[in-house]
Design an enzyme around this catalytic site. Structure first.
Site, PDB file in Angstrom:
ATOM      1  CD  GLU A 132      -2.073  -0.736  -2.452  1.00  9.53           C
ATOM      2  OE1 GLU A 132      -0.865  -0.478  -2.358  1.00  9.53           O
ATOM      3  OE2 GLU A 132      -2.520  -1.673  -3.134  1.00  9.53           O
TER       4      GLU A 132
ATOM      5  CG  HIS B 167       2.797  -9.483  -9.742  1.00  7.34           C
ATOM      6  ND1 HIS B 167       3.502 -10.050  -8.709  1.00  7.34           N
ATOM      7  CD2 HIS B 167       1.674  -8.952  -9.186  1.00  7.34           C
ATOM      8  CE1 HIS B 167       2.834  -9.871  -7.572  1.00  7.34           C
ATOM      9  NE2 HIS B 167       1.716  -9.214  -7.842  1.00  7.34           N
TER      10      HIS B 167
ATOM     11  CB  SER C  52      -0.343 -10.515  -5.714  1.00  6.32           C
ATOM     12  OG  SER C  52       0.070  -9.197  -5.846  1.00  6.32           O
TER      13      SER C  52
HETATM   14  C1  MCU Z   1       1.921  -7.633  -3.939  1.00  5.32           C
HETATM   15  O1  MCU Z   1       0.577  -7.387  -3.562  1.00  5.32           O
HETATM   16  C2  MCU Z   1      -0.117  -6.203  -3.908  1.00  5.32           C
HETATM   17  C3  MCU Z   1       0.632  -4.971  -3.473  1.00  5.32           C
HETATM   18  O2  MCU Z   1       0.835  -5.010  -2.083  1.00  5.32           O
HETATM   19  C4  MCU Z   1      -0.169  -3.737  -3.835  1.00  5.32           C
HETATM   20  O3  MCU Z   1       0.531  -2.547  -3.504  1.00  5.32           O
HETATM   21  C5  MCU Z   1      -0.531  -3.718  -5.276  1.00  5.32           C
HETATM   22  O4  MCU Z   1      -1.428  -2.684  -5.481  1.00  5.32           O
HETATM   23  O5  MCU Z   1      -1.176  -4.916  -5.624  1.00  5.32           O
HETATM   24  C6  MCU Z   1      -0.467  -6.100  -5.405  1.00  5.32           C
HETATM   25  C7  MCU Z   1      -1.409  -7.194  -5.877  1.00  5.32           C
HETATM   26  O6  MCU Z   1      -2.150  -7.738  -5.123  1.00  5.32           O
HETATM   27  O7  MCU Z   1      -1.434  -7.381  -7.201  1.00  5.32           O
HETATM   28  C8  MCU Z   1      -2.376  -8.284  -7.719  1.00  5.32           C
END
Ligand code: MCU
Length: 393
Positions: free
Chosen positions: A260, A340, A206
């Site tokens: 963000e 996820h 992520s």
């Molecule tokens: C996929 O990574 C991020 C994403 O870019 C964000 O928008 C979201 O808030 O969080 C994702 C993440 O890191 O989840 C653990």
């Protein structure tokens, strides 16, 4: 040899050196509209990349474009970096212009064998892929090195304690720099630990997957990069995400991402409304990793992560590998139907093959992987208006 011959020889030498010199980027970058994915094989000044030597120039140029437009400056290695091995990890001490910081990274060795072992540096303390028992795990605590807790983390963390709060480096660039110093320290202490410093990879999921891709792109000693479900800002392309957005899908875009969090430099906020004019996109970030191992694991079913974007972007980045004659050094695999950062079993053989080839140097491992479990509808002809040259000379 008479004087004329000598002069001619000098002139010939000058022309040869000049022809091989890398083109320099102008001080002010004039951006021009290009709705397609920018050509990896054409310099900013329009010259074509025709061989491997020119590709290394172009690689430097792409790196500079990322630094100037998106990521902020990656500082050089500072005056002093040292490592101290303790039971369970390494302390890295960095001094730059009379300021010193230090951080710890835990090292978990395989239970069997004496090493030296290949290792994966995890971006963050937690791992989301099953790391084989014969690979060591080194945890880089990225959040402490450069925070990623929303806008208020700008300039917070050990990196900024050392370089100043207003340094242009984004959090991800800071992590790449920190991992570089961790590897410096591991190199320096190589007689006191059991890690093979020439066999180090990186992974993260992520937001930390975006980080892993940046680390692999910016740190050339990383031999295998495994970003997992990194989505937009990682394996996704800005242009492709915008296209999904236009089609009404709930996808993360450049415009949203700079609001963000601090994964990108404040420099990026200045151009974020000009995505179709950027001379870079994230297929070129993958291109920076080439020819080293890169296995992008993505999710095919979560719109926010931009499935057609990550798939199309990485499949396009793979063309750099193709040009270098090593297409199978890069894999893209997009699988859905799981939550996820949960690693689906069907990707296990692919992961094993990449680890085998790049951390254990088994050249016969089959890493020729470009797949998605569902049709994602990325049409090359809509996004690519350039040809892939052979750069193997
Ligand atoms: C996929 O990574 C991020 C994403 O870019 C964000 O928008 C979201 O808030 O969080 C994702 C993440 O890191 O989840 C653990």
């Amino acid at each position: 040899m008479n004087l004329l011959q000598l002069l001619l020889a000098f002139a010939a030498l000058f022309v040869t050196v000049w022809a091989q010199a890398c083109p320099r980027l102008p001080r002010n970058l004039t951006l021009t509209a290009n709705p397609r994915l920018p050509d990896p094989f054409t310099f900013f000044n329009g010259r074509k990349v025709r061989n491997a030597a020119q590709w290394s120039c172009r690689r430097e140029e792409i790196m500079e474009l990322f630094e100037r437009l998106e990521s902020g400056i990656l500082p050089p290695k500072p005056s002093s970096v040292s490592g101290t091995i303790y039971d369970g990890g390494i302390t890295v001490k960095i001094t730059n212009r009379r300021k010193t910081i230090s951080f710890n990274a835990t090292i978990k060795y395989p239970e069997k064998g004496r090493g030296p072992f290949p290792a994966l540096i995890t971006i963050g303390r937690y791992v989301s892929i099953p790391i084989p028992a014969n690979v060591a795990v080194i945890a880089f605590e990225n959040d402490a090195f450069a925070g990623q807790n929303g806008q208020s983390s700008r300039g917070i963390g050990q990196f900024y304690d050392l370089h100043g709060q207003n340094h242009t480096a984004s959090a991800m660039t800071a992590w790449a720099w920190g991992v570089g110093r961790l590897i410096d320290a591991l190199e320096e202490t190589s007689r006191r630990h059991r890690i093979n410093v020439r066999r180090i990879g990186t992974t993260g999921c992520s937001r930390n997957g975006k980080g892993a891709l940046t680390v692999g792109a910016f740190e050339p000693r990383i031999v295998l990069t495994i970003p997992q479900e990194s989505g937009t800002g990682g394996a996704g392309c800005w242009r492709l995400a915008d296209d999904m957005m236009k089609r009404g899908l709930n996808v993360q875009t450049a415009r949203q991402i700079v609001m963000e969090n601090v994964w990108f430099s404040p420099k990026f906020s200045e151009v974020v409304e000009r995505v179709p004019e950027l001379p870079i996109d994230h297929h070129l970030l993958a291109g920076l990793v080439a020819p080293r191992g890169l296995y992008a694991i993505e999710h095919s079913g979560i719109d926010w992560l931009g499935p057609p974007s990550t798939f199309g972007c990485m499949a396009t980045g793979r063309k750099v590998y193709e040009a270098l004659g090593v297409a199978d050094h890069m894999g893209i695999s997009s699988v859905g139907d799981h939550s996820h950062c949960q690693f689906p079993e069907s990707q296990q053989p692919e992961l094993d093959a990449f680890i085998d080839k790049f951390l254990f140097r088994n050249s016969s491992a089959d890493t020729d992987i470009v797949r998605s479990d569902v049709e994602l509808g990325f049409k090359e002809e809509d996004w690519i208006d350039w040809k892939v040259p052979k750069l193997t000379r």
